[in-house]
Design a protein around this motif. Structure first.
Motif, PDB file in Angstrom:
ATOM      1  N   PRO A 193      83.442  54.944  35.971  1.00 11.85           N
ATOM      2  CA  PRO A 193      83.401  53.979  34.260  1.00 11.85           C
ATOM      3  C   PRO A 193      83.611  54.311  33.194  1.00 11.85           C
ATOM      4  O   PRO A 193      82.773  55.081  32.623  1.00 11.85           O
TER       5      PRO A 193
ATOM      6  N   LEU B 104      79.855  49.745  41.370  1.00 16.93           N
ATOM      7  CA  LEU B 104      80.050  49.124  39.559  1.00 16.93           C
ATOM      8  C   LEU B 104      80.530  48.308  39.016  1.00 16.93           C
ATOM      9  O   LEU B 104      80.278  48.252  37.728  1.00 16.93           O
ATOM     10  N   ILE B 105      81.500  47.879  39.531  1.00 16.08           N
ATOM     11  CA  ILE B 105      82.368  46.900  39.320  1.00 16.08           C
ATOM     12  C   ILE B 105      81.083  45.823  38.499  1.00 16.08           C
ATOM     13  O   ILE B 105      81.270  44.859  37.829  1.00 16.08           O
TER      14      ILE B 105
ATOM     15  N   TYR C 184      78.717  46.799  35.635  1.00 13.07           N
ATOM     16  CA  TYR C 184      80.120  46.803  34.335  1.00 13.07           C
ATOM     17  C   TYR C 184      80.597  45.743  33.767  1.00 13.07           C
ATOM     18  O   TYR C 184      81.574  45.750  32.946  1.00 13.07           O
TER      19      TYR C 184
ATOM     20  N   PRO D 156      84.092  45.084  34.216  1.00 13.24           N
ATOM     21  CA  PRO D 156      85.105  45.227  33.942  1.00 13.24           C
ATOM     22  C   PRO D 156      86.339  44.044  33.597  1.00 13.24           C
ATOM     23  O   PRO D 156      86.584  43.107  35.110  1.00 13.24           O
TER      24      PRO D 156
ATOM     25  N   PHE E 223      90.201  47.855  37.082  1.00 12.65           N
ATOM     26  CA  PHE E 223      89.953  48.624  37.773  1.00 12.65           C
ATOM     27  C   PHE E 223      91.156  49.314  38.310  1.00 12.65           C
ATOM     28  O   PHE E 223      92.085  48.463  38.442  1.00 12.65           O
TER      29      PHE E 223
END
Length: 124
Positions: A12, A44-45, A48, A50, A53
């Motif tokens: 990330p 992780l998505i 964070y 985002p 990715f």
């Protein structure tokens, strides 16, 4: 002939208005089964949030793409996927990051994992 799978990198990062890159504390670089890759990616998505990715087109089309999209749909995770083909050698893609590193515009967390594992991968 290879006897083991390549390591998977889940890193990330963010880019500020000046173009500096900031890498997150919880990067992963390891050999993992596809189910582990997918669960870590989704973790992780979720953490964070985002906008997108990035992944290499080959693995995304074959092993990971359909299960990732299915898991995202089931868990109501919304994130675009940007897949790109690698038509050149890795060192060509690494050059812009190496330039930023030389200008001290790539910021790594100060821990043993980044100093000994991640930073050398970026520089090599």
């Amino acid at each position: 002939m290879k006897t083991s799978a390549d390591k998977t990198a889940l890193v990330p990062f963010g880019v500020d208005r000046k173009g500096d890159i900031y890498l997150a504390q919880d990067a992963i670089l390891a050999r993992m089964e596809s189910t582990k890759v997918i669960s870590e990616l989704l973790r992780l998505i979720t953490k964070y949030k985002p906008l997108w990715f990035a992944s290499e087109k080959g693995p995304l089309d074959s092993a990971y793409g359909p299960p990732i999209r299915d898991a995202m749909r089931k868990q109501n995770i919304f994130c675009s996927i940007k897949a790109s083909s690698r038509s050149q050698q890795k060192y060509i893609y690494a050059t812009p990051v190496q330039s930023r590193m030389q200008q001290r515009r790539v910021h790594f967390p100060d821990n043993l994992f980044y100093r000994t594992i991640v930073a050398p991968q970026f520089l090599n």
